[in-house]
Design an enzyme around this catalytic site. Structure first.
Site, PDB file in Angstrom:
ATOM      1  N   GLU A  77     -45.432 -60.241 -39.289  1.00 48.99           N
ATOM      2  CA  GLU A  77     -46.392 -61.599 -39.507  1.00 48.99           C
ATOM      3  C   GLU A  77     -45.899 -62.077 -40.632  1.00 48.99           C
ATOM      4  OE1 GLU A  77     -50.644 -59.494 -37.540  1.00 48.99           O
ATOM      5  OE2 GLU A  77     -49.937 -58.983 -39.699  1.00 48.99           O
ATOM      6  N   GLU A 103     -48.013 -62.495 -44.783  1.00 45.19           N
ATOM      7  CA  GLU A 103     -48.728 -61.488 -43.704  1.00 45.19           C
ATOM      8  C   GLU A 103     -49.998 -62.076 -43.379  1.00 45.19           C
ATOM      9  OE1 GLU A 103     -50.692 -57.278 -42.805  1.00 45.19           O
ATOM     10  OE2 GLU A 103     -49.767 -57.776 -44.755  1.00 45.19           O
ATOM     11  N   ASP A 109     -50.714 -63.984 -39.415  1.00 38.56           N
ATOM     12  CA  ASP A 109     -51.606 -63.306 -38.563  1.00 38.56           C
ATOM     13  C   ASP A 109     -52.243 -64.734 -38.006  1.00 38.56           C
ATOM     14  OD1 ASP A 109     -53.499 -61.359 -37.413  1.00 38.56           O
ATOM     15  OD2 ASP A 109     -54.827 -62.312 -38.546  1.00 38.56           O
ATOM     16  N   ASP A 165     -46.506 -55.400 -40.443  1.00 35.48           N
ATOM     17  CA  ASP A 165     -46.790 -56.493 -41.565  1.00 35.48           C
ATOM     18  C   ASP A 165     -45.807 -57.408 -41.681  1.00 35.48           C
ATOM     19  OD1 ASP A 165     -49.148 -54.936 -41.741  1.00 35.48           O
ATOM     20  OD2 ASP A 165     -48.491 -53.965 -43.669  1.00 35.48           O
TER      21      ASP A 165
END
Length: 236
Positions: free
Chosen positions: A125, A49, A53, A122
């Site tokens: 990502e 995650e 991002d 979450d």
């Protein structure tokens, strides 16, 4: 949908087949699942995650920079922020059935975590991070072209953009301007919902009108329409 079914789905729909399937498994594994299966090796999704991002930020910024060569930095930044808001990621997770492939602990499953927006944000990502590590940025771009970027043309991200503030900033670049919103019409629809029409004026001159199912949405639509007029007619 089992993980095997999910793998078949993304292969058929997006032509994605992971070389290292452990990355996909990690991206779809919640911590509570590992707590309940102590003999299983591997990590939960959180590290992926973190990576995903950053990958999203970079690829979205590059995409907008190339797609909108006439936009100034402020417009690019606002659209990037709208597109990488985690609130939108839950929508795209459901769209590609990531929610159906998550490995959850029994307690989390029973509590409805599989459809919890915060988890799906979450997981999106994490999936992007796993795809980037496994196949590189070009494949991530192709995937986003079919999902996130395709949504631009449907105005999906407008809900995350503050058009009223953008209009105010645009109109007040050369000094104070009196901006006024008025509800012009209210209509009862056949499904018992209401449709509002709002106008926006600057110094008593009407700029545009917009409609929406609430006064707030109608005013936002009016501001968006006014911005479009101003951007198409730079001398206004």
């Amino acid at each position: 949908m089992s993980q095997d079914s999910f793998k078949s789905y993304i292969l058929k729909k997006f032509n994605i087949s992971f070389n290292d399937e452990s990355l996909l498994t990690e991206a779809l594994t919640q911590r509570n699942y590992l707590n309940e299966h102590p003999d299983e090796k591997g990590r939960d999704y959180q590290r992926l995650e973190f990576l995903g991002d950053s990958v999203m930020q970079m690829i979205v910024a590059e995409y907008l920079f190339k797609r909108y060569p006439d936009w100034h930095e402020g417009q690019l930044t606002e659209m990037r922020i709208a597109m990488v808001q985690t609130r939108s990621f839950a929508h795209f997770s459901r769209m590609v059935h990531l929610n159906e492939g998550i490995r959850l602990g029994k307690g989390e499953e029973m509590s409805g975590a599989r459809d919890r927006d915060s988890l799906l944000e979450d997981i999106w990502e994490a999936f992007i991070g796993a795809l980037y590590l496994d196949q590189g940025a070009d494949v991530v771009r192709q995937f986003l072209n079919q999902t996130l970027f395709a949504a631009i043309d449907t105005d999906f991200f407008d809900r995350f953009i503050d058009f009223k503030s953008r209009l105010q900033e645009r109109l007040q670049t050369k000094g104070s301007v009196d901006i006024d919103y008025q509800t012009e019409k209210e209509e009862q629809l056949s499904d018992n919902t209401q449709l509002f029409e709002a106008s926006v004026s600057a110094n008593d001159k009407e700029l545009a009108r917009g409609t929406g199912k609430s006064i707030k949405d109608a005013e936002k639509a009016a501001a968006r329409a006014a911005l479009k007029i101003l951007e198409d007619n730079v001398n206004l």
